[in-house]
Scaffold this motif. Structure first.
Motif, PDB file in Angstrom:
ATOM      1  N   HIS A  73       0.837  -1.213   0.000  1.00  0.00           N
ATOM      2  CA  HIS A  73       0.000   0.000   0.000  1.00  0.00           C
ATOM      3  C   HIS A  73       0.869   1.260   0.000  1.00  0.00           C
ATOM      4  CE1 HIS A  73      -3.309   2.715   1.128  1.00  0.00           C
ATOM      5  NE2 HIS A  73      -2.415   3.282   1.934  1.00  0.00           N
ATOM      6  N   ILE A  74       1.891   1.286   0.843  1.00  0.00           N
ATOM      7  CA  ILE A  74       2.736   2.478   0.938  1.00  0.00           C
ATOM      8  C   ILE A  74       3.533   2.679  -0.345  1.00  0.00           C
ATOM      9  CG2 ILE A  74       4.708   3.481   2.165  1.00  0.00           C
ATOM     10  CD1 ILE A  74       3.580   2.072   4.711  1.00  0.00           C
ATOM     11  N   ALA A  75       4.063   1.603  -0.906  1.00  0.00           N
ATOM     12  CA  ALA A  75       4.820   1.723  -2.155  1.00  0.00           C
ATOM     13  C   ALA A  75       3.954   2.285  -3.277  1.00  0.00           C
ATOM     14  CB  ALA A  75       5.390   0.371  -2.552  1.00  0.00           C
ATOM     15  N   GLU A  76       2.675   1.911  -3.282  1.00  0.00           N
ATOM     16  CA  GLU A  76       1.769   2.357  -4.350  1.00  0.00           C
ATOM     17  C   GLU A  76       1.241   3.767  -4.106  1.00  0.00           C
ATOM     18  OE1 GLU A  76      -2.518   1.140  -6.439  1.00  0.00           O
ATOM     19  OE2 GLU A  76      -1.562  -0.237  -4.990  1.00  0.00           O
ATOM     20  N   HIS A  77       0.862   4.061  -2.868  1.00  0.00           N
ATOM     21  CA  HIS A  77       0.173   5.324  -2.580  1.00  0.00           C
ATOM     22  C   HIS A  77       1.079   6.410  -2.004  1.00  0.00           C
ATOM     23  CE1 HIS A  77      -3.834   3.661  -3.392  1.00  0.00           C
ATOM     24  NE2 HIS A  77      -3.405   2.557  -2.804  1.00  0.00           N
ATOM     25  N   HIS A  78       2.254   6.014  -1.489  1.00  0.00           N
ATOM     26  CA  HIS A  78       3.183   6.988  -0.912  1.00  0.00           C
ATOM     27  C   HIS A  78       4.601   6.663  -1.365  1.00  0.00           C
ATOM     28  CE1 HIS A  78      -0.049   8.362   1.808  1.00  0.00           C
ATOM     29  NE2 HIS A  78      -0.324   7.080   1.965  1.00  0.00           N
ATOM     30  N   PRO A  79       4.835   6.624  -2.662  1.00  0.00           N
ATOM     31  CA  PRO A  79       6.165   6.231  -3.149  1.00  0.00           C
ATOM     32  C   PRO A  79       7.246   7.193  -2.682  1.00  0.00           C
ATOM     33  CG  PRO A  79       4.849   7.207  -4.916  1.00  0.00           C
ATOM     34  CD  PRO A  79       3.927   7.012  -3.759  1.00  0.00           C
ATOM     35  N   GLY A  80       8.423   6.633  -2.454  1.00  0.00           N
ATOM     36  CA  GLY A  80       9.555   7.454  -2.069  1.00  0.00           C
ATOM     37  C   GLY A  80       9.692   7.698  -0.578  1.00  0.00           C
ATOM     38  N   HIS A  81       8.807   7.121   0.229  1.00  0.00           N
ATOM     39  CA  HIS A  81       8.853   7.352   1.672  1.00  0.00           C
ATOM     40  C   HIS A  81       9.436   6.140   2.390  1.00  0.00           C
ATOM     41  CE1 HIS A  81       6.578  11.159   2.086  1.00  0.00           C
ATOM     42  NE2 HIS A  81       5.978  10.754   0.974  1.00  0.00           N
ATOM     43  N   ALA A  82      10.364   6.399   3.320  1.00  0.00           N
ATOM     44  CA  ALA A  82      10.851   5.342   4.199  1.00  0.00           C
ATOM     45  C   ALA A  82       9.723   4.908   5.139  1.00  0.00           C
ATOM     46  CB  ALA A  82      12.047   5.828   4.996  1.00  0.00           C
ATOM     47  N   VAL A  83       9.842   3.691   5.651  1.00  0.00           N
ATOM     48  CA  VAL A  83       8.801   3.122   6.509  1.00  0.00           C
ATOM     49  C   VAL A  83       9.429   2.632   7.808  1.00  0.00           C
ATOM     50  CG1 VAL A  83       7.046   1.326   6.745  1.00  0.00           C
ATOM     51  CG2 VAL A  83       7.421   2.421   4.525  1.00  0.00           C
ATOM     52  N   VAL A  84       8.796   2.954   8.913  1.00  0.00           N
ATOM     53  CA  VAL A  84       9.179   2.396  10.203  1.00  0.00           C
ATOM     54  C   VAL A  84       8.046   1.490  10.680  1.00  0.00           C
ATOM     55  CG1 VAL A  84       9.713   2.870  12.620  1.00  0.00           C
ATOM     56  CG2 VAL A  84      10.613   4.357  10.822  1.00  0.00           C
ATOM     57  N   CYS A  85       8.381   0.236  10.953  1.00  0.00           N
ATOM     58  CA  CYS A  85       7.416  -0.727  11.475  1.00  0.00           C
ATOM     59  C   CYS A  85       7.574  -0.791  12.993  1.00  0.00           C
ATOM     60  CB  CYS A  85       7.663  -2.117  10.896  1.00  0.00           C
ATOM     61  SG  CYS A  85       7.733  -2.174   9.095  1.00  0.00           S
ATOM     62  N   ALA A  86       6.463  -0.788  13.700  1.00  0.00           N
ATOM     63  CA  ALA A  86       6.508  -0.848  15.162  1.00  0.00           C
ATOM     64  C   ALA A  86       5.366  -1.709  15.667  1.00  0.00           C
ATOM     65  CB  ALA A  86       6.426   0.558  15.762  1.00  0.00           C
ATOM     66  N   ASP A  87       5.566  -2.289  16.845  1.00  0.00           N
ATOM     67  CA  ASP A  87       4.489  -3.032  17.489  1.00  0.00           C
ATOM     68  C   ASP A  87       3.557  -2.028  18.164  1.00  0.00           C
ATOM     69  OD1 ASP A  87       5.608  -5.447  16.708  1.00  0.00           O
ATOM     70  OD2 ASP A  87       6.818  -5.616  18.522  1.00  0.00           O
ATOM     71  N   ARG A  99      13.582   7.802  16.812  1.00  0.00           N
ATOM     72  CA  ARG A  99      15.023   7.619  16.639  1.00  0.00           C
ATOM     73  C   ARG A  99      15.311   6.717  15.445  1.00  0.00           C
ATOM     74  NH1 ARG A  99      16.068   5.735  21.274  1.00  0.00           N
ATOM     75  NH2 ARG A  99      16.628   7.736  22.188  1.00  0.00           N
ATOM     76  N   VAL A 100      14.575   5.623  15.335  1.00  0.00           N
ATOM     77  CA  VAL A 100      14.748   4.722  14.194  1.00  0.00           C
ATOM     78  C   VAL A 100      14.369   5.433  12.897  1.00  0.00           C
ATOM     79  CG1 VAL A 100      13.915   2.584  13.114  1.00  0.00           C
ATOM     80  CG2 VAL A 100      14.489   2.616  15.554  1.00  0.00           C
ATOM     81  N   ALA A 101      13.313   6.234  12.938  1.00  0.00           N
ATOM     82  CA  ALA A 101      12.890   6.971  11.740  1.00  0.00           C
ATOM     83  C   ALA A 101      13.983   7.920  11.264  1.00  0.00           C
ATOM     84  CB  ALA A 101      11.601   7.739  12.028  1.00  0.00           C
ATOM     85  N   HIS A 103      17.158   7.686  11.866  1.00  0.00           N
ATOM     86  CA  HIS A 103      18.319   6.895  11.442  1.00  0.00           C
ATOM     87  C   HIS A 103      18.141   6.370  10.023  1.00  0.00           C
ATOM     88  CE1 HIS A 103      21.664   4.024  13.009  1.00  0.00           C
ATOM     89  NE2 HIS A 103      21.726   4.106  11.701  1.00  0.00           N
ATOM     90  N   VAL A 104      16.953   5.842   9.714  1.00  0.00           N
ATOM     91  CA  VAL A 104      16.760   5.288   8.372  1.00  0.00           C
ATOM     92  C   VAL A 104      16.728   6.394   7.330  1.00  0.00           C
ATOM     93  CG1 VAL A 104      14.211   5.249   8.376  1.00  0.00           C
ATOM     94  CG2 VAL A 104      15.474   3.556   7.045  1.00  0.00           C
ATOM     95  N   GLU A 105      16.234   7.558   7.692  1.00  0.00           N
ATOM     96  CA  GLU A 105      16.224   8.678   6.746  1.00  0.00           C
ATOM     97  C   GLU A 105      17.641   9.117   6.401  1.00  0.00           C
ATOM     98  OE1 GLU A 105      13.960  10.064   5.042  1.00  0.00           O
ATOM     99  OE2 GLU A 105      12.024   9.691   5.986  1.00  0.00           O
ATOM    100  N   VAL A 106      18.520   9.130   7.395  1.00  0.00           N
ATOM    101  CA  VAL A 106      19.902   9.569   7.171  1.00  0.00           C
ATOM    102  C   VAL A 106      20.719   8.495   6.467  1.00  0.00           C
ATOM    103  CG1 VAL A 106      22.057  10.185   8.337  1.00  0.00           C
ATOM    104  CG2 VAL A 106      19.891  11.192   9.090  1.00  0.00           C
ATOM    105  N   SER A 107      20.557   7.242   6.879  1.00  0.00           N
ATOM    106  CA  SER A 107      21.412   6.167   6.367  1.00  0.00           C
ATOM    107  C   SER A 107      20.917   5.569   5.062  1.00  0.00           C
ATOM    108  CB  SER A 107      21.531   5.056   7.408  1.00  0.00           C
ATOM    109  OG  SER A 107      20.288   4.367   7.564  1.00  0.00           O
ATOM    110  N   GLY A 153      13.284   0.013  10.619  1.00  0.00           N
ATOM    111  CA  GLY A 153      13.129   1.029   9.591  1.00  0.00           C
ATOM    112  C   GLY A 153      13.624   0.522   8.251  1.00  0.00           C
ATOM    113  N   HIS A 154      12.907   0.874   7.180  1.00  0.00           N
ATOM    114  CA  HIS A 154      13.275   0.446   5.829  1.00  0.00           C
ATOM    115  C   HIS A 154      13.228   1.634   4.880  1.00  0.00           C
ATOM    116  CE1 HIS A 154      13.015  -3.810   6.908  1.00  0.00           C
ATOM    117  NE2 HIS A 154      11.887  -3.524   7.532  1.00  0.00           N
ATOM    118  N   PRO A 155      14.282   1.845   4.096  1.00  0.00           N
ATOM    119  CA  PRO A 155      14.232   2.900   3.073  1.00  0.00           C
ATOM    120  C   PRO A 155      13.211   2.556   2.002  1.00  0.00           C
ATOM    121  CG  PRO A 155      16.200   1.555   2.801  1.00  0.00           C
ATOM    122  CD  PRO A 155      15.556   1.110   4.082  1.00  0.00           C
ATOM    123  N   ALA A 156      12.772   3.565   1.273  1.00  0.00           N
ATOM    124  CA  ALA A 156      11.701   3.378   0.290  1.00  0.00           C
ATOM    125  C   ALA A 156      12.045   2.343  -0.768  1.00  0.00           C
ATOM    126  CB  ALA A 156      11.370   4.714  -0.365  1.00  0.00           C
TER     127      ALA A 156
END
Length: 236
Positions: A73-87, A99-101, A103-107, A153-156
């Motif tokens: 869904h994010i890849a289709e509707h919000h392309p180019g955005h990194a994603v942070v998964c959390a419980d 903090r994770v967000a 970090h993934v944006e910078v790295s 965290g995962h880059p786009a």
């Protein structure tokens, strides 16, 4: 983008979303409901009213399936955005999620929020993480301090790849790590607070079948002659 996979969520989901909204008003939250029953209608409706995108799987398929549904869904509707998964059960402090967000944006690399497992940690969690860490090193030669963390965290550009990793239930997150090492993808780690609520009673993980699902891919990769090792970097 924040991705929250949920199954039978309670008020903790609403509390988490409110805290995130207060700390990061511009964050977009995607909640994937993995076939919850009628009792969860209230919390899901409440976070929708708070501006979250709420996706629903018609039947319970597992955490891996919910995550992949959210990634697509994010890849289709919000392309180019990194994603942070959390419980979504209150296990993760908002400060750690952000903090994770950052970090993934910078790295622009996969980032794991890793726990120190200090203080009052349930025995099954301490032992389980130690065992999977040993097996992961044996299978890959790489040191991951917290293989079972749900804060990642995962880059786009990783989202299409994440949708190809096998596994629909708890084994999916282990498979992501194993396939990342095999593909030579760097994995970075950043420390987060170790936090458990009620002896980790909010977790849906715990059955023998769940443990088998996690350990089976580890053993499979340990016996694979074609395993390629990638880099794992550690941040404080």
């Amino acid at each position: 983008m924040l991705l929250l996979p949920v199954y039978e969520p309670g008020q903790a989901l609403v509390t988490t979303v409110v805290s995130l909204r207060d700390a990061a008003p511009d964050a977009h939250v995607v909640v994937v409901d993995d076939g919850s029953g009628p009792a969860s209608a209230g919390p899901l409706s409440a976070v929708r009213d708070l501006g979250c995108t709420v996706l629903r799987l018609p039947a319970n398929r597992g955490k891996g399936a919910a995550l992949k549904h959210g990634f697509r869904h994010i890849a289709e509707h919000h392309p180019g955005h990194a994603v942070v998964c959390a419980d979504p059960d209150g296990q993760h402090h908002v400060e750690d999620i952000l903090r994770v967000a950052r970090h993934v944006e910078v790295s622009a690399r996969m980032v794991l929020g890793v726990r120190a497992f200090e203080g009052r940690v349930p025995l099954r969690s301490r032992f389980g993480n130690a065992l999977t860490g040993v097996l992961f090193r044996a299978a890959t030669g790489r040191d991951i301090r917290d293989t079972q963390t749900g804060l990642r965290g995962h880059p786009a550009d990783q989202l299409p790849w994440l949708c190809t990793v096998p596994g629909d239930r708890f084994e999916y997150e282990m498979n992501v790590l194993l396939h990342a090492v095999r593909a030579g993808l760097p994995i970075e780690q950043t420390g987060i607070t170790t936090r458990y609520i009620g002896d980790n009673g909010t977790s849906h993980f715990g059955s023998l079948a769940d443990s088998v699902r996690v350990y089976r891919p580890l053993l499979r990769h340990a016996l694979s002659p074609s395993l390629r090792r990638g880099g794992v970097r550690v941040a404080g």
